[in-house]
Write a protein that holds these residues in place. Structure first.
Motif, short mmCIF file in Angstrom:
data_model
loop_
_atom_site.label_atom_id
_atom_site.label_comp_id
_atom_site.label_asym_id
_atom_site.label_seq_id
_atom_site.Cartn_x
_atom_site.Cartn_y
_atom_site.Cartn_z
N UNK A 229 0.83 -1.43 -0.27
CA UNK A 229 -0.29 0.47 -0.12
C UNK A 229 1.22 1.47 -0.02
N UNK A 230 1.88 1.36 0.99
CA UNK A 230 2.97 1.92 0.38
C UNK A 230 3.51 2.36 -0.89
N UNK A 231 4.04 1.57 -1.48
CA UNK A 231 4.30 0.90 -2.29
C UNK A 231 3.49 1.60 -3.36
N UNK A 232 2.49 1.76 -3.38
CA UNK A 232 1.25 2.22 -4.74
C UNK A 232 0.32 2.99 -3.72
N UNK A 233 0.66 4.17 -3.51
CA UNK A 233 -0.16 4.86 -2.47
C UNK A 233 -1.55 5.32 -3.06
N UNK A 234 -2.95 5.51 -3.02
CA UNK A 234 -3.92 5.53 -3.86
C UNK A 234 -4.32 5.33 -4.52
#
Length: 155
Positions: free
Chosen positions: A52-57
């Protein structure tokens, strides 16, 4: 048409078993729609946090945690009460309304029929609904297999 849809829900199987495909599908959705994205996962939030952090939004809200058939089912949008709804973006705030006890309006299932006679259900059935469906179909001379029999949906 995607541009007319309210949003996209990813469920079934385990979406994070194919993280690159999940990323590609969600990125493609973002190109054609302003609708929200809700992802159901049997994994705990801490297990998918780095994705989730690596793919924000890309994900607006996530329902995390495995379905556990021995847990109660009293909370909206959940198969079992151990599952946790986390809103991740402002767009995902529309899902905050599901931080509540389940009510009759939550008991909806969509049914889709394929040309070969297979039927697919979408939604969160009440505890025991699939067993009741199997019994009713058997009483009419039909044989069906549901995901809970295969061990896909629960423990």
């Amino acid at each position: 048409m995607a541009s007319e849809a309210d949003g996209l829900t990813i469920s079934g199987g385990e979406p994070f078993e194919q993280p690159e495909v999940l990323r590609d599908v969600l990125a493609a959705w973002r190109e054609v729609s302003v609708g929200s994205i809700l992802v159901f996962t049997g994994r705990e939030l801490r297990e998918i946090g780095s994705w989730l952090v690596a793919h924000p939004g890309l994900v607006d809200a996530v329902m995390s945690g495995p379905f556990v058939s021995s847990e109660p089912q009293t909370l909206a949008l959940r198969g079992s009460d151990n599952q946790i709804l986390t809103v991740l973006t402002p767009r995902g705030s529309e899902f905050a309304e599901y931080h509540r006890v389940i009510d009759a309006s939550d008991r909806k299932l969509d049914v889709m029929f394929e040309a070969d006679g297979n039927a697919w259900f979408a939604g969160v059935p009440a505890r025991g609904d699939l067993a009741r469906l199997r019994r009713a179909m058997a009483a009419s001379g039909h044989s069906i297999m549901t995901s809970d029999q295969l061990g896909i949906a629960g423990q």
